[in-house]
Design a protein around this motif. Structure first.
Motif, PDB file in Angstrom:
ATOM      1  N   SER A  60       0.828  -1.209   0.000  1.00 54.55           N
ATOM      2  CA  SER A  60       0.000   0.000   0.000  1.00 54.55           C
ATOM      3  C   SER A  60       0.858   1.253   0.000  1.00 54.55           C
ATOM      4  N   ALA A  61       0.229   2.362  -0.361  1.00 55.54           N
ATOM      5  CA  ALA A  61       0.851   3.679  -0.298  1.00 55.54           C
ATOM      6  C   ALA A  61      -0.260   4.705  -0.169  1.00 55.54           C
ATOM      7  N   GLY A  62       0.047   5.838   0.465  1.00 57.35           N
ATOM      8  CA  GLY A  62      -1.012   6.820   0.600  1.00 57.35           C
ATOM      9  C   GLY A  62      -0.568   8.087   1.307  1.00 57.35           C
ATOM     10  N   ILE A  80      -3.889   3.722  -1.622  1.00 64.76           N
ATOM     11  CA  ILE A  80      -3.934   2.791  -2.744  1.00 64.76           C
ATOM     12  C   ILE A  80      -3.305   1.491  -2.266  1.00 64.76           C
ATOM     13  N   SER A  81      -3.984   0.364  -2.516  1.00 65.92           N
ATOM     14  CA  SER A  81      -3.484  -0.917  -2.021  1.00 65.92           C
ATOM     15  C   SER A  81      -3.631  -1.998  -3.090  1.00 65.92           C
ATOM     16  N   ALA A  82      -2.855  -3.059  -2.935  1.00 66.06           N
ATOM     17  CA  ALA A  82      -2.952  -4.230  -3.807  1.00 66.06           C
ATOM     18  C   ALA A  82      -2.860  -5.466  -2.931  1.00 66.06           C
ATOM     19  N   ILE A 114      -6.806  -4.404  -6.749  1.00 71.23           N
ATOM     20  CA  ILE A 114      -6.195  -3.078  -6.718  1.00 71.23           C
ATOM     21  C   ILE A 114      -7.238  -2.105  -6.189  1.00 71.23           C
ATOM     22  N   GLY A 115      -6.971  -1.495  -5.034  1.00 68.11           N
ATOM     23  CA  GLY A 115      -7.997  -0.707  -4.372  1.00 68.11           C
ATOM     24  C   GLY A 115      -7.613   0.735  -4.123  1.00 68.11           C
ATOM     25  N   TYR A 142     -10.523  -2.896  -8.039  1.00 66.86           N
ATOM     26  CA  TYR A 142     -10.463  -3.431  -9.394  1.00 66.86           C
ATOM     27  C   TYR A 142      -9.950  -4.859  -9.297  1.00 66.86           C
ATOM     28  N   ILE A 143     -10.722  -5.824  -9.826  1.00 58.40           N
ATOM     29  CA  ILE A 143     -10.410  -7.244  -9.687  1.00 58.40           C
ATOM     30  C   ILE A 143      -9.734  -7.729 -10.971  1.00 58.40           C
ATOM     31  N   THR A 144      -8.468  -8.146 -10.880  1.00 61.88           N
ATOM     32  CA  THR A 144      -7.667  -8.407 -12.084  1.00 61.88           C
ATOM     33  C   THR A 144      -7.866  -9.802 -12.678  1.00 61.88           C
ATOM     34  N   LYS A 145      -8.279 -10.803 -11.880  1.00 61.50           N
ATOM     35  CA  LYS A 145      -8.528 -12.174 -12.355  1.00 61.50           C
ATOM     36  C   LYS A 145      -7.322 -12.768 -13.091  1.00 61.50           C
ATOM     37  N   THR A 146      -6.287 -13.137 -12.357  1.00 62.53           N
ATOM     38  CA  THR A 146      -5.133 -13.793 -12.982  1.00 62.53           C
ATOM     39  C   THR A 146      -5.402 -15.273 -13.252  1.00 62.53           C
TER      40      THR A 146
END
Length: 226
Positions: A60-62, A80-82, A114-115, A142-146
């Protein structure tokens, strides 16, 4: 040289964080993902619910924006996080009671969520070099679906039959409420727990299939310009 007083009057601070996200995924409905052979009457049998867990990295970062920089009691945080999430479910599909043919089905789901999250933080108590805070907000994911696949094998021989990619139609976005609480140590290190409300990952109930996910994350962050 920046004095302690000028640092205290800064209106914002930037942080970087890393941690672990624990995900709980609940599968319900009637589909091949939930199948469990046949019952005594030869009817298709389904499991009531399947629950999987994963514990995977989160970064994360913010920015923190202080309503009153001199007091720093109320904070508006933008983050912002992942978060990495994985799940695997095994089911068994039997064609009919007159045949021993049966397939082993493995559904795999993997994503990086990704949020973006705005939050309101309140410092509740301070002592020595520690501050205890709590806050809430919302998270737009946002859901990336790998991975979103169903692989079938012959249960008796283990022989591969086929693999369907993009098996379920998964939402691209999810919005959730979040609640967090943590400690600020020495005005530099932030240690917190973050709960994310359940979200429906399936775009609609596909063949009776539903997937809901709840997240609980631990984050350790460091302020670069506190």
């Amino acid at each position: 040289i920046i004095s302690a007083g000028s640092r205290k009057n800064r209106k914002q601070a930037f942080f970087l964080g890393a941690g672990i996200t624990g995900s709980t995924m609940n599968y319900t409905g009637k589909s091949i993902i939930m199948s469990d052979g046949l019952d005594d009457l030869g009817q298709f049998r389904f499991k009531n619910k399947i629950t999987t867990h994963s514990f995977l990295p989160r970064v994360s970062a913010g920015f923190d924006f202080y309503i009153n920089p001199a007091i720093r009691r109320l904070i508006i945080r933008t983050e912002i996080s992942a978060s990495n999430i994985k799940s695997a479910v095994t089911s068994y599909y039997k064609f009919n009671i007159y045949s021993s043919d049966e397939t082993e089905n493995i559904y795999r789901f993997s994503t990086w969520n990704i949020g973006f999250s705005p939050q309101l933080i309140i410092n509740l108590y301070s002592w020595n070099k520690y501050k205890w805070y709590a806050g809430s907000g919302f998270l737009l994911n946002y859901i990336t679906k790998t991975d979103n696949s169903l692989e079938r094998k012959d249960r008796k021989t283990g022989q591969f039959i086929d693999k369907a990619e993009g098996y379920l139609k998964i939402n691209k976005f999810a919005m959730n409420a979040i609640v967090r609480s943590g400690f600020l140590v020495n005005d530099r290190f932030d240690l917190s727990l973050i709960w994310t409300s359940p979200s429906e990952y399936t775009n609609y109930i596909v063949g009776g299939q539903s997937i809901k996910t709840t997240l609980l994350s631990f984050s350790a962050a460091y302020y670069l310009n506190k």
